[in-house]
Design a protein around this motif. Structure first.
Motif, mmCIF file in Angstrom:
data_model
loop_
_atom_site.group_PDB
_atom_site.id
_atom_site.type_symbol
_atom_site.label_atom_id
_atom_site.label_comp_id
_atom_site.label_asym_id
_atom_site.label_seq_id
_atom_site.Cartn_x
_atom_site.Cartn_y
_atom_site.Cartn_z
ATOM 1 N N ALA A 121 40.140 25.299 64.061
ATOM 2 C CA ALA A 121 38.758 25.760 64.204
ATOM 3 C C ALA A 121 38.307 26.468 62.932
ATOM 4 C CB ALA A 121 38.656 26.698 65.400
ATOM 5 N N GLU A 122 37.121 26.157 62.504
ATOM 6 C CA GLU A 122 36.585 26.749 61.277
ATOM 7 C C GLU A 122 35.634 27.885 61.606
ATOM 8 O OE1 GLU A 122 34.790 23.825 58.854
ATOM 9 O OE2 GLU A 122 36.614 22.636 58.583
ATOM 10 N N ALA A 123 35.480 28.770 60.658
ATOM 11 C CA ALA A 123 34.536 29.869 60.816
ATOM 12 C C ALA A 123 33.115 29.335 60.874
ATOM 13 C CB ALA A 123 34.687 30.844 59.648
ATOM 14 N N ARG A 147 33.373 33.553 67.300
ATOM 15 C CA ARG A 147 34.435 33.125 68.212
ATOM 16 C C ARG A 147 35.646 32.570 67.468
ATOM 17 N NH1 ARG A 147 30.606 28.482 70.638
ATOM 18 N NH2 ARG A 147 30.601 27.038 68.878
ATOM 19 N N ASN A 148 35.456 32.009 66.285
ATOM 20 C CA ASN A 148 36.582 31.468 65.511
ATOM 21 C C ASN A 148 37.023 32.395 64.386
ATOM 22 O OD1 ASN A 148 36.646 29.113 67.066
ATOM 23 N ND2 ASN A 148 35.112 28.122 65.774
ATOM 24 N N HIS A 149 36.484 33.603 64.386
ATOM 25 C CA HIS A 149 36.873 34.573 63.364
ATOM 26 C C HIS A 149 38.273 35.085 63.680
ATOM 27 C CE1 HIS A 149 36.863 38.100 60.776
ATOM 28 N NE2 HIS A 149 35.753 37.659 60.221
ATOM 29 N N PRO A 150 39.170 35.126 62.698
ATOM 30 C CA PRO A 150 40.550 35.549 62.993
ATOM 31 C C PRO A 150 40.649 36.988 63.479
ATOM 32 C CG PRO A 150 40.191 35.367 60.615
ATOM 33 C CD PRO A 150 38.989 34.767 61.277
ATOM 34 N N ASP A 151 39.744 37.858 63.066
ATOM 35 C CA ASP A 151 39.800 39.260 63.484
ATOM 36 C C ASP A 151 38.390 39.850 63.456
ATOM 37 O OD1 ASP A 151 40.610 41.751 64.226
ATOM 38 O OD2 ASP A 151 41.564 42.275 62.324
#
Length: 371
Positions: free
Chosen positions: A64-66, A343-347
């Motif tokens: 998943a990409e940002a 939603r696809n942000h790692p943190d």
């Protein structure tokens, strides 16, 4: 006479006469070939075949990409002419503001279906709107009878005695906060003051609703605990900072009145610096979505109380994810715009989020006290 025993239909007959199709045309079953494939289930669409392959082989999926691979770059200088309404809207939901203003699109919103039955009770958001109109009528000087007539005539309440009883319940529920509001403003009349000011490269304009001898007063017919309704406190905070620097000669306190309490904002000596910081973040938030989420940010900035072992980060994550057992415990992640952008942000609640919560919310909390 004994009935003949039912003869079980041979399975081969059932298989020849009955074809069980999948629910969706992109099911991998329609595009399977070789051993184990059912020749009766097939499809011709290349697009559906690609989706089916994607579902059948998780390993082929790309990670998943940002939402944005990189910043859009600084917007034009024209956005440095800021209205009070735009600044408040931005901090209520920076992701939505970015999507609507910079990307120029809106996500679809749920539409409530028309009720097929006559209402016999008022609750939730509907009750809030009714009670808010009751509080507004204090300044508009609308008599109770006129409000009830409008509600009945527009179909918001049923006609006759049933509508009257429902209206009486609403006036009774709004009574305590209406009384507190009258006590706070006394005989003061609302004074709408327009302002225009320059702050660094920004020009800010708008209108403040002031009460001579009192200051700014915001009110909502709802519970306004800052951990759950931080956006209401932030909306007043922005106006409170402007009150300090727009030349108002009256009291420079502000009040937020809700069903569960009253909060007072004290005069702020460095209001211009704090407002400048908010404007700088506003400008940055038009290049890429800012990880500022009202519930999570207030939970982090307020921090843990003396009776909990949870950290500020733990509380922020709880506010981000929400409470699945509470109908009204929606987390920030459930907001469609926050979800889209992060939603696809790692943190999403990492270092940048924590810094923003400190810059935006902590000065507000330092100036505020609950009465």
């Amino acid at each position: 006479e004994q009935e003949p025993e039912a003869v079980e239909e041979p399975r081969i007959v059932s298989e020849l006469l009955v074809t069980i199709h999948r629910l969706h045309g992109f099911s991998p079953t329609y595009f399977r070939r070789g051993a184990g494939a059912d020749p009766r289930l097939f499809g011709y669409s290349p697009a559906l075949a690609k989706i089916g392959q994607f579902l059948a082989d998780p390993g082929s999926r790309s990670p998943a990409e940002a939402f944005l691979r990189e910043s859009l770059g600084e917007p034009g200088e024209e956005v440095k002419a800021v209205t009070l309404r735009d600044l408040q809207s931005f901090y209520r939901n920076p992701s939505r503001f970015f999507v609507e203003k910079r990307l120029e699109f809106r996500l679809p919103e749920d539409q409530d279906l028309l009720q097929e039955e006559e209402p016999f009770g008022v609750g939730g958001l509907e009750a809030f709107h009714f009670k808010q109109q009751i509080l507004d009528s204090i300044f508009d000087q609308k008599p109770k009878s006129r409000l009830v007539s409008v509600w009945k005539g527009s179909g918001q309440l049923p006609p006759g005695p049933a509508g009257t009883l429902m209206a009486n319940d609403l006036f009774s529920e709004a009574g305590p906060i209406a009384k507190h509001l009258r006590e706070k403003i006394g005989q003061a009349k609302r004074d709408l003051r327009r302002f225009q000011l320059s702050l660094g490269p920004f020009k800010v304009e708008g209108q403040l609703a002031l009460f001579p001898g009192v200051g700014l007063v915001h009110y909502r017919a709802a519970k306004l605990d800052p951990k759950k309704k931080g956006e209401a406190h932030l909306k007043l905070w922005i106006e409170h900072l402007l009150l300090q620097i727009t030349g108002w000669e009256g009291p420079k306190q502000s009040y937020l009145i809700g069903e569960d309490g009253t909060w007072q904002f004290q005069p702020v000596a460095n209001a211009a610096d704090l407002l400048q910081a908010l404007l700088d973040l506003y400008f940055s938030g038009l290049a890429a979505p800012l990880p500022f989420f009202p519930k999570s940010s207030f939970a982090y900035a307020i921090g843990p109380g003396p009776r909990t072992t949870k950290s500020a980060e733990d509380l922020a994550w709880e506010a981000w994810e929400g409470d699945p057992d509470d109908e009204f415990g929606q987390g920030d992640l459930e907001d469609p715009y926050f979800n889209l952008c992060f939603r696809n942000h790692p943190d999403p609640l990492g270092a940048e989020f924590q810094q923003l919560a400190s810059v935006v919310v902590r000065p507000l909390l330092d100036s505020q006290k609950e009465l």
